[in-house]
Design an enzyme around this catalytic site. Sequence first.
Site, PDB file in Angstrom:
ATOM      1  N   LEU A  45       0.816  -1.074  -0.010  1.00 43.38           N
ATOM      2  CA  LEU A  45       0.008  -0.107  -0.067  1.00 43.38           C
ATOM      3  C   LEU A  45       0.852   1.180  -0.051  1.00 43.38           C
ATOM      4  O   LEU A  45       1.961   1.105   0.814  1.00 43.38           O
ATOM      5  CB  LEU A  45      -0.849   0.112   1.192  1.00 43.38           C
ATOM      6  CG  LEU A  45      -2.056  -0.874   1.400  1.00 43.38           C
ATOM      7  CD1 LEU A  45      -2.726  -0.705   2.713  1.00 43.38           C
ATOM      8  CD2 LEU A  45      -3.136  -0.487   0.246  1.00 43.38           C
ATOM      9  N   ASP A  46       0.535   2.204  -0.761  1.00 46.39           N
ATOM     10  CA  ASP A  46       1.614   3.430  -0.811  1.00 46.39           C
ATOM     11  C   ASP A  46       1.210   4.216   0.376  1.00 46.39           C
ATOM     12  O   ASP A  46       0.530   3.875   1.278  1.00 46.39           O
ATOM     13  CB  ASP A  46       0.858   4.350  -1.895  1.00 46.39           C
ATOM     14  CG  ASP A  46       1.001   3.990  -3.309  1.00 46.39           C
ATOM     15  OD1 ASP A  46       1.883   3.037  -3.565  1.00 46.39           O
ATOM     16  OD2 ASP A  46      -0.033   4.221  -4.039  1.00 46.39           O
ATOM     17  N   LYS A  47       2.364   4.983   0.944  1.00 45.78           N
ATOM     18  CA  LYS A  47       2.328   5.773   2.020  1.00 45.78           C
ATOM     19  C   LYS A  47       1.185   6.508   2.143  1.00 45.78           C
ATOM     20  O   LYS A  47       0.807   6.845   3.485  1.00 45.78           O
ATOM     21  CB  LYS A  47       3.641   6.295   2.405  1.00 45.78           C
ATOM     22  CG  LYS A  47       3.919   7.586   1.527  1.00 45.78           C
ATOM     23  CD  LYS A  47       5.166   8.455   2.200  1.00 45.78           C
ATOM     24  CE  LYS A  47       5.203   9.651   1.270  1.00 45.78           C
ATOM     25  NZ  LYS A  47       6.564  10.262   1.739  1.00 45.78           N
ATOM     26  N   SER A  49      -1.938   5.680   1.372  1.00 45.64           N
ATOM     27  CA  SER A  49      -3.104   5.031   1.428  1.00 45.64           C
ATOM     28  C   SER A  49      -3.159   4.085   2.583  1.00 45.64           C
ATOM     29  O   SER A  49      -2.034   4.247   3.390  1.00 45.64           O
ATOM     30  CB  SER A  49      -3.259   3.838   0.270  1.00 45.64           C
ATOM     31  OG  SER A  49      -2.910   4.283  -1.066  1.00 45.64           O
ATOM     32  N   ARG A 145      -0.076   1.661  -7.784  1.00 50.59           N
ATOM     33  CA  ARG A 145      -1.032   2.927  -7.633  1.00 50.59           C
ATOM     34  C   ARG A 145      -2.126   2.516  -8.547  1.00 50.59           C
ATOM     35  O   ARG A 145      -2.800   3.710  -9.176  1.00 50.59           O
ATOM     36  CB  ARG A 145      -0.456   4.266  -7.760  1.00 50.59           C
ATOM     37  CG  ARG A 145       0.856   4.733  -6.822  1.00 50.59           C
ATOM     38  CD  ARG A 145       1.545   5.998  -6.970  1.00 50.59           C
ATOM     39  NE  ARG A 145       0.588   7.133  -6.887  1.00 50.59           N
ATOM     40  CZ  ARG A 145       0.505   7.387  -5.534  1.00 50.59           C
ATOM     41  NH1 ARG A 145       0.722   6.947  -4.309  1.00 50.59           N
ATOM     42  NH2 ARG A 145      -0.310   8.886  -5.384  1.00 50.59           N
TER      43      ARG A 145
END
Length: 192
Positions: A45-47, A49, A145
Amino acid sequence: MKIYILFYKPYNVLTQFTNNELGQNQCQTLKDYIPIPSVYPVGRLDKDSEGLLLLTNDGLLQHRLSDPKFAHPRTYWVQVEGIPNEGAIAQLRSGVTIQNYRTRPAKVEILSAEPSLPPRDPPIRYRQNIPTTWLAIALTEGRNRQVRRMTAAVGFPTLRLVRVAIAHLNLNNLAPGEWRELNPEELKPLFL
């Protein structure tokens, strides 16, 4: 011994155990929350998210959940800017071309009400004249993403993204920053 952990990743936490960023870009990592050595996240998970992460030291499970051929769904609640029309929803459902790649069809629904989620710190930007909409999007693949790129491609940028489920596992009773081990009944369906 195999270890399986569910973790509610907060906003602005890197999905890794080390931080290679310097200076003011310093962020928290999984190491700030999970004191168990030798486990690794299944997917990312992106930072920016939030939501459900599964961590394990089981390479077979890591492969089964990461490989699109097994089609394990991942479900996200996504707050987008604006109110998507049926055409945009239909595009998301049938697949969207992003970065020379066509995404697989997704299950997409407009949520009838804002989901009950902990507040995000910092909160998302708020614009008085632009409404927002919450979507439930279920994917069977996970590119970098991807959800953000999909909603942007149909004209509705993502403001907040929370993964709420991986296959049958969900965030039940976990708060941001909390984790717990899976029980045998929860594990069994992941290997089918």
